[in-house]
Scaffold this motif. Structure first.
Motif, PDB file in Angstrom:
ATOM      1  N   ALA A  65       0.966  -4.417   1.764  1.00 22.85           N
ATOM      2  CA  ALA A  65      -0.164  -4.077   0.897  1.00 22.85           C
ATOM      3  C   ALA A  65      -0.979  -5.327   0.583  1.00 22.85           C
ATOM      4  O   ALA A  65      -2.212  -5.302   0.603  1.00 22.85           O
ATOM      5  CB  ALA A  65       0.326  -3.424  -0.394  1.00 22.85           C
ATOM      6  N   ALA A  66      -0.279  -6.423   0.302  1.00 21.61           N
ATOM      7  CA  ALA A  66      -0.964  -7.687   0.005  1.00 21.61           C
ATOM      8  C   ALA A  66      -1.727  -8.199   1.221  1.00 21.61           C
ATOM      9  O   ALA A  66      -2.761  -8.862   1.093  1.00 21.61           O
ATOM     10  CB  ALA A  66       0.059  -8.732  -0.451  1.00 21.61           C
ATOM     11  N   ALA A  67      -1.220  -7.875   2.415  1.00 22.29           N
ATOM     12  CA  ALA A  67      -1.832  -8.375   3.644  1.00 22.29           C
ATOM     13  C   ALA A  67      -3.002  -7.533   4.118  1.00 22.29           C
ATOM     14  O   ALA A  67      -3.800  -7.994   4.936  1.00 22.29           O
ATOM     15  CB  ALA A  67      -0.779  -8.445   4.756  1.00 22.29           C
ATOM     16  N   TYR A  68      -3.110  -6.307   3.606  1.00 20.28           N
ATOM     17  CA  TYR A  68      -4.121  -5.398   4.145  1.00 20.28           C
ATOM     18  C   TYR A  68      -5.522  -5.757   3.660  1.00 20.28           C
ATOM     19  O   TYR A  68      -5.745  -5.983   2.470  1.00 20.28           O
ATOM     20  CB  TYR A  68      -3.810  -3.950   3.747  1.00 20.28           C
ATOM     21  N   GLY A  78      -8.419  -4.255   2.884  1.00 23.57           N
ATOM     22  CA  GLY A  78      -9.103  -3.014   2.541  1.00 23.57           C
ATOM     23  C   GLY A  78      -8.553  -2.499   1.229  1.00 23.57           C
ATOM     24  O   GLY A  78      -7.656  -3.106   0.626  1.00 23.57           O
ATOM     25  N   SER A  79      -9.068  -1.369   0.751  1.00 24.93           N
ATOM     26  CA  SER A  79      -8.606  -0.820  -0.525  1.00 24.93           C
ATOM     27  C   SER A  79      -7.261  -0.135  -0.340  1.00 24.93           C
ATOM     28  O   SER A  79      -7.063   0.667   0.578  1.00 24.93           O
ATOM     29  CB  SER A  79      -9.633   0.170  -1.082  1.00 24.93           C
ATOM     30  N   THR A  80      -6.320  -0.478  -1.213  1.00 24.17           N
ATOM     31  CA  THR A  80      -4.943  -0.017  -1.067  1.00 24.17           C
ATOM     32  C   THR A  80      -4.410   0.519  -2.392  1.00 24.17           C
ATOM     33  O   THR A  80      -4.684  -0.030  -3.457  1.00 24.17           O
ATOM     34  CB  THR A  80      -4.027  -1.169  -0.604  1.00 24.17           C
ATOM     35  N   PHE A  81      -3.619   1.595  -2.306  1.00 23.87           N
ATOM     36  CA  PHE A  81      -2.981   2.203  -3.463  1.00 23.87           C
ATOM     37  C   PHE A  81      -1.490   2.285  -3.151  1.00 23.87           C
ATOM     38  O   PHE A  81      -1.090   2.938  -2.187  1.00 23.87           O
ATOM     39  CB  PHE A  81      -3.562   3.595  -3.685  1.00 23.87           C
ATOM     40  N   VAL A  82      -0.665   1.581  -3.933  1.00 20.02           N
ATOM     41  CA  VAL A  82       0.783   1.579  -3.733  1.00 20.02           C
ATOM     42  C   VAL A  82       1.439   2.409  -4.824  1.00 20.02           C
ATOM     43  O   VAL A  82       1.211   2.180  -6.015  1.00 20.02           O
ATOM     44  CB  VAL A  82       1.345   0.140  -3.753  1.00 20.02           C
ATOM     45  N   SER A 109      -3.870  -2.945 -11.674  1.00 21.77           N
ATOM     46  CA  SER A 109      -4.451  -3.695 -10.560  1.00 21.77           C
ATOM     47  C   SER A 109      -3.560  -4.876 -10.216  1.00 21.77           C
ATOM     48  O   SER A 109      -3.122  -5.621 -11.092  1.00 21.77           O
ATOM     49  CB  SER A 109      -5.849  -4.190 -10.939  1.00 21.77           C
ATOM     50  N   GLY A 110      -3.295  -5.037  -8.912  1.00 25.07           N
ATOM     51  CA  GLY A 110      -2.454  -6.123  -8.460  1.00 25.07           C
ATOM     52  C   GLY A 110      -3.171  -7.046  -7.491  1.00 25.07           C
ATOM     53  O   GLY A 110      -4.399  -6.972  -7.329  1.00 25.07           O
ATOM     54  N   TYR A 111      -2.428  -7.908  -6.853  1.00 25.29           N
ATOM     55  CA  TYR A 111      -2.974  -8.879  -5.898  1.00 25.29           C
ATOM     56  C   TYR A 111      -3.815  -8.179  -4.832  1.00 25.29           C
ATOM     57  O   TYR A 111      -3.502  -7.101  -4.365  1.00 25.29           O
ATOM     58  CB  TYR A 111      -1.822  -9.650  -5.257  1.00 25.29           C
ATOM     59  N   ASN A 112      -4.918  -8.829  -4.466  1.00 28.74           N
ATOM     60  CA  ASN A 112      -5.821  -8.307  -3.443  1.00 28.74           C
ATOM     61  C   ASN A 112      -6.432  -6.967  -3.861  1.00 28.74           C
ATOM     62  O   ASN A 112      -6.742  -6.120  -3.025  1.00 28.74           O
ATOM     63  CB  ASN A 112      -5.092  -8.161  -2.101  1.00 28.74           C
ATOM     64  N   ASN A 113      -6.560  -6.780  -5.196  1.00 29.26           N
ATOM     65  CA  ASN A 113      -7.151  -5.562  -5.768  1.00 29.26           C
ATOM     66  C   ASN A 113      -6.384  -4.299  -5.397  1.00 29.26           C
ATOM     67  O   ASN A 113      -6.957  -3.198  -5.340  1.00 29.26           O
ATOM     68  CB  ASN A 113      -8.618  -5.414  -5.349  1.00 29.26           C
ATOM     69  N   THR A 114      -5.093  -4.462  -5.153  1.00 30.49           N
ATOM     70  CA  THR A 114      -4.248  -3.308  -4.865  1.00 30.49           C
ATOM     71  C   THR A 114      -3.989  -2.517  -6.137  1.00 30.49           C
ATOM     72  O   THR A 114      -3.600  -3.082  -7.157  1.00 30.49           O
ATOM     73  CB  THR A 114      -2.904  -3.768  -4.274  1.00 30.49           C
ATOM     74  N   HIS A 123       1.086  -9.507   8.084  1.00 30.07           N
ATOM     75  CA  HIS A 123      -0.282  -9.198   8.514  1.00 30.07           C
ATOM     76  C   HIS A 123      -0.259  -8.434   9.842  1.00 30.07           C
ATOM     77  O   HIS A 123      -0.984  -7.437  10.006  1.00 30.07           O
ATOM     78  CB  HIS A 123      -1.096 -10.485   8.666  1.00 30.07           C
ATOM     79  N   ASP A 124       0.555  -8.893  10.768  1.00 29.28           N
ATOM     80  CA  ASP A 124       0.645  -8.223  12.068  1.00 29.28           C
ATOM     81  C   ASP A 124       1.202  -6.805  11.915  1.00 29.28           C
ATOM     82  O   ASP A 124       0.751  -5.870  12.595  1.00 29.28           O
ATOM     83  CB  ASP A 124       1.542  -9.022  13.020  1.00 29.28           C
ATOM     84  N   LEU A 125       2.176  -6.651  11.014  1.00 30.65           N
ATOM     85  CA  LEU A 125       2.792  -5.334  10.831  1.00 30.65           C
ATOM     86  C   LEU A 125       1.798  -4.316  10.283  1.00 30.65           C
ATOM     87  O   LEU A 125       1.709  -3.191  10.790  1.00 30.65           O
ATOM     88  CB  LEU A 125       4.002  -5.451   9.900  1.00 30.65           C
ATOM     89  N   ILE A 126       1.030  -4.698   9.268  1.00 30.77           N
ATOM     90  CA  ILE A 126       0.082  -3.724   8.717  1.00 30.77           C
ATOM     91  C   ILE A 126      -1.036  -3.433   9.709  1.00 30.77           C
ATOM     92  O   ILE A 126      -1.523  -2.302   9.800  1.00 30.77           O
ATOM     93  CB  ILE A 126      -0.479  -4.182   7.345  1.00 30.77           C
ATOM     94  N   ASP A 127      -1.430  -4.418  10.515  1.00 30.23           N
ATOM     95  CA  ASP A 127      -2.421  -4.158  11.563  1.00 30.23           C
ATOM     96  C   ASP A 127      -1.878  -3.150  12.574  1.00 30.23           C
ATOM     97  O   ASP A 127      -2.598  -2.239  13.007  1.00 30.23           O
ATOM     98  CB  ASP A 127      -2.791  -5.459  12.290  1.00 30.23           C
ATOM     99  N   THR A 128      -0.620  -3.310  12.934  1.00 29.05           N
ATOM    100  CA  THR A 128       0.008  -2.390  13.886  1.00 29.05           C
ATOM    101  C   THR A 128       0.082  -0.978  13.315  1.00 29.05           C
ATOM    102  O   THR A 128      -0.194   0.012  14.011  1.00 29.05           O
ATOM    103  CB  THR A 128       1.419  -2.880  14.252  1.00 29.05           C
TER     104      THR A 128
END
Length: 263
Positions: free
Chosen positions: A24-27, A29-33, A72-77, A231-236
């Motif tokens: 989530a931190a690596a993505y 874009g807008s993320t909701f965990v 709200s968390g890191y990277n606006n998650t 980063h690679d994992l979330i891209d995949t």
């Protein structure tokens, strides 16, 4: 921009929440965990502290507002924890059911984030933990496992649940524990249940160091190899469009598979 709603399952303690918070931190874009584990620790490293759970908020205020439950968390998650009852009291899965209903009621999904991630405990059979799939909150599933017996056993059981709910399995994430032949074991396991390994996360001291600081590896060590792996994992995951209906093993098949590596 691809819109995804994913559920990440795994045995308790396997590193599922660490994986969720870091991807989530690596993505970008807008993320909701949404933490669906009664330990309520998924979002701690994103927000920098433990946040009140939805069940806690309901106990204090019968009809909590969106601002009472979403942080709200890191990277606006955006971060939510469903929570659970006190140990030994009530059904932990019930917290997931209550949380999902309240999030719908207060319009938590109205802003349409690019990515929604549900962190779901996978070695509890209570029906509440099937909610993200059963109620179609999540469209695809990823399973976190190591090469250890109990982790793989839980992963196989999760595959049974995904099969029974007609879910889409996107792949297996190998969170390494330095077991002998670990990647080979997990890769064969994935193949046997008609899936694939979609990411390999090596064991790293940076994870524990970051968690001591209530932070993710991505935030604390942004230029590290470990951060790049997330980063690679979330891209995949975001690029993945290859899903399967799992074919879990029966007990005898699982035992034969696992002990072929230790005999």
């Amino acid at each position: 921009m691809t819109f995804k709603k994913i559920a990440i399952y795994g045995k308790g303690g396997i590193g599922k929440s660490t994986t969720v918070s870091n991807i989530a931190a690596a993505y970008d874009g807008s993320t909701f965990v949404i933490g669906c584990d009664p330990k309520a620790d998924t979002t701690r490293t994103l927000v920098g502290k433990r946040i009140p759970t939805i069940l806690d908020s309901i106990r204090e205020k019968t009809n909590p507002d969106l601002d009472d439950i979403v942080y709200s968390g890191y990277n606006n998650t955006l971060c939510v924890e469903s929570g659970g009852p006190e140990p030994g009291v009530g059904c932990a899965g019930r917290g997931v059911i209550v949380a999902m209903k309240l999030l719908d009621k207060v319009g938590a999904f109205d802003d349409n984030p690019d990515l929604i991630i549900y962190d779901v405990l996978g070695d509890v059979v209570c029906g509440g933990f099937s909610v993200p799939l059963r109620e179609e909150y999540a469209d695809e599933v990823y399973i976190v496992t190591s090469g250890e017996y109990m982790s793989l056993y839980a992963a196989n059981n999760i595959a049974k649940g995904i099969e029974s709910l007609n879910g889409k399995l996107g792949g297996i994430i190998c969170n390494c524990r330095n077991v002998k032949d670990e990647v080979e074991i997990v890769t064969e396991f994935a193949s046997l249940i008609s899936s694939k390994v979609i990411g390999i996360i090596p064991r790293s001291d940076l994870v524990q160091t970051s968690e001591f600081k209530a932070s993710t590896v991505v935030e604390t060590f942004p230029d590290s190899d470990q951060s790049n792996i997330y980063h690679d994992l979330i891209d995949t995951i975001m690029d993945n469009d290859n899903f399967s209906s799992p074919t879990p093993m029966n007990s005898d098949e699982f035992e034969k598979f696992f002990y072929s590596y230790v005999s």
